[in-house]
Design an enzyme around this catalytic site. Structure first.
Site, PDB file in Angstrom:
ATOM      1  N   PRO A   2      19.565  43.378   5.623  1.00 54.24           N
ATOM      2  CA  PRO A   2      20.868  43.474   4.938  1.00 54.24           C
ATOM      3  C   PRO A   2      21.099  42.294   3.998  1.00 54.24           C
ATOM      4  O   PRO A   2      20.780  41.164   4.334  1.00 54.24           O
ATOM      5  CB  PRO A   2      21.888  43.438   6.090  1.00 54.24           C
ATOM      6  CG  PRO A   2      21.117  43.345   7.350  1.00 54.24           C
ATOM      7  CD  PRO A   2      19.682  43.106   7.046  1.00 54.24           C
ATOM      8  N   GLU A   3      21.606  42.606   2.829  1.00 55.00           N
ATOM      9  CA  GLU A   3      21.964  41.562   1.871  1.00 55.00           C
ATOM     10  C   GLU A   3      23.487  41.540   1.759  1.00 55.00           C
ATOM     11  O   GLU A   3      24.177  42.269   2.471  1.00 55.00           O
ATOM     12  CB  GLU A   3      21.290  41.838   0.519  1.00 55.00           C
ATOM     13  CG  GLU A   3      19.759  41.855   0.642  1.00 55.00           C
ATOM     14  CD  GLU A   3      19.030  41.884  -0.698  1.00 55.00           C
ATOM     15  OE1 GLU A   3      19.640  41.550  -1.730  1.00 55.00           O
ATOM     16  OE2 GLU A   3      17.847  42.247  -0.706  1.00 55.00           O
ATOM     17  N   HIS A  92      17.333  48.027  22.722  1.00 52.80           N
ATOM     18  CA  HIS A  92      17.565  47.036  21.676  1.00 52.80           C
ATOM     19  C   HIS A  92      19.031  46.666  21.496  1.00 52.80           C
ATOM     20  O   HIS A  92      19.388  45.991  20.540  1.00 52.80           O
ATOM     21  CB  HIS A  92      16.963  47.516  20.359  1.00 52.80           C
ATOM     22  CG  HIS A  92      15.486  47.725  20.461  1.00 52.80           C
ATOM     23  ND1 HIS A  92      14.618  46.705  20.753  1.00 52.80           N
ATOM     24  CD2 HIS A  92      14.734  48.842  20.357  1.00 52.80           C
ATOM     25  CE1 HIS A  92      13.382  47.173  20.821  1.00 52.80           C
ATOM     26  NE2 HIS A  92      13.429  48.476  20.591  1.00 52.80           N
ATOM     27  N   ARG A 111      14.267  43.255  16.192  1.00 56.94           N
ATOM     28  CA  ARG A 111      13.440  42.043  16.082  1.00 56.94           C
ATOM     29  C   ARG A 111      14.128  40.787  16.595  1.00 56.94           C
ATOM     30  O   ARG A 111      13.521  39.724  16.642  1.00 56.94           O
ATOM     31  CB  ARG A 111      12.958  41.883  14.643  1.00 56.94           C
ATOM     32  CG  ARG A 111      12.062  43.066  14.245  1.00 56.94           C
ATOM     33  CD  ARG A 111      11.376  42.865  12.935  1.00 56.94           C
ATOM     34  NE  ARG A 111      10.508  41.699  12.942  1.00 56.94           N
ATOM     35  CZ  ARG A 111       9.871  41.267  11.871  1.00 56.94           C
ATOM     36  NH1 ARG A 111      10.024  41.887  10.717  1.00 56.94           N
ATOM     37  NH2 ARG A 111       9.109  40.202  11.928  1.00 56.94           N
ATOM     38  N   ARG A 152      14.747  21.499 -12.079  1.00 55.76           N
ATOM     39  CA  ARG A 152      14.034  22.230 -11.015  1.00 55.76           C
ATOM     40  C   ARG A 152      12.933  23.069 -11.627  1.00 55.76           C
ATOM     41  O   ARG A 152      13.164  23.872 -12.522  1.00 55.76           O
ATOM     42  CB  ARG A 152      14.983  23.144 -10.250  1.00 55.76           C
ATOM     43  CG  ARG A 152      16.082  22.358  -9.588  1.00 55.76           C
ATOM     44  CD  ARG A 152      16.474  23.065  -8.319  1.00 55.76           C
ATOM     45  NE  ARG A 152      17.716  22.507  -7.800  1.00 55.76           N
ATOM     46  CZ  ARG A 152      18.045  22.530  -6.525  1.00 55.76           C
ATOM     47  NH1 ARG A 152      17.231  23.074  -5.655  1.00 55.76           N
ATOM     48  NH2 ARG A 152      19.188  22.025  -6.130  1.00 55.76           N
TER      49      ARG A 152
END
Ligand SMILES: [Zn+2]
Length: 271
Positions: A2-3, A92, A111, A152
């Site tokens: 998910p973002e 899970h 996970r 950078r």
């Protein structure tokens, strides 16, 4: 994974259903998440408290409870929040919160990279200190991006993925943003001009907004007890399209690996 848009959609979906309700109990599964408060800590601080606000910072959901208690939830790579009728412990499901009105909120994570952390009144929310500025914040401007990227040499892609600078942008949306802004992903971040940062920022906001809007229509998928769905059905211009024709110019989309992650780009549109 998910973002920002997915987390924001979850927040908007959960808020009307959870706000004002009291947490009644917390049940833990057998397997622990890699980062979770001790069970005794959760059961000591959550039950009996009403949810006053539900916010988002980066990819964290911030549950503000009565009396200054805060619950932080991060979905990690595979975490899902399932809201609905009582659920049974499945392999899970690591945590089940029961709220007033017979509502349960279950955290499932194959996970186990997700985080569920409770903070006592006045305790600093340490994980949020690592979270950069919100892409929609007024404090994020092209001038600020020039400033923080100055000198950078690392590639733009890696810069955009650095959640300590700009919060919540993941691999998929970073690729889409660079395509939309017409910037090559390997460009050193410090080499971008003000007008390029302006485009990158505008596209970041446009793409995230569109994803949030489209996600709104699939929000129920997050909230039913099965929790089906992954990413939104956003039309991706480059991500995952190696070898396929660019939707804008027809050139073959290329893939390169940056910091261990795949980057997809159009060599023609992103010189
Ligand atoms: Zn192209």
């Amino acid at each position: 994974m998910p973002e920002l848009p997915e987390v924001e959609v979850i927040r908007r979906g959960l808020a009307p259903r959870l706000l004002g309700r009291r947490f009644l109990s917390v049940k833990m599964g057998k397997k622990r998440l890699r980062q979770a408060s001790e069970p005794q800590h959760l059961t000591r601080w959550l039950p009996g408290r009403r949810l006053e606000r539900l916010q988002r910072r980066g990819k964290y959901l911030v549950f503000r409870l009565e009396g200054g208690v805060t619950l932080l939830i991060h979905l990690g790579m595979t975490g899902r929040l399932l809201l609905g009728a009582p659920v049974h412990h499945e392999p899970h499901v690591h945590l089940i919160f029961t709220l007033e009105g017979g509502l349960t909120l279950a955290f499932e994570d194959v996970r186990r990279f997700g985080q569920v952390l409770v903070f006592t009144p006045g305790e600093p929310l340490t994980p949020l200190k690592q979270v950069g500025r919100e892409p929609f914040s007024r404090r994020v401007t092209p001038e600020w991006l020039v400033e923080v990227s100055r000198g950078r040499r690392r590639p733009l892609k890696n810069f955009l993925l650095d959640g300590r600078i700009l919060a919540g942008l993941g691999n998929i949306y970073a690729c889409e943003v660079m395509f939309a802004a017409g910037v090559h992903p390997a460009t050193p971040a410090g080499a971008l001009e003000l007008d390029e940062w302006d485009r990158v920022l505008q596209e970041t906001r446009r793409i995230l907004k569109r994803a949030i809007r489209q996600g709104g229509t699939t929000v129920n998928n997050y909230l039913n007890s099965r929790g089906e769905t992954g990413l939104f059905q956003v039309e991706l211009m480059v991500y995952g399209r190696e070898g396929e024709p660019c939707r804008r110019c027809g050139s073959a989309i290329q893939r390169l690996v940056q910091a261990g992650r795949s980057t997809f780009f159009c060599p023609q549109c992103q010189p």
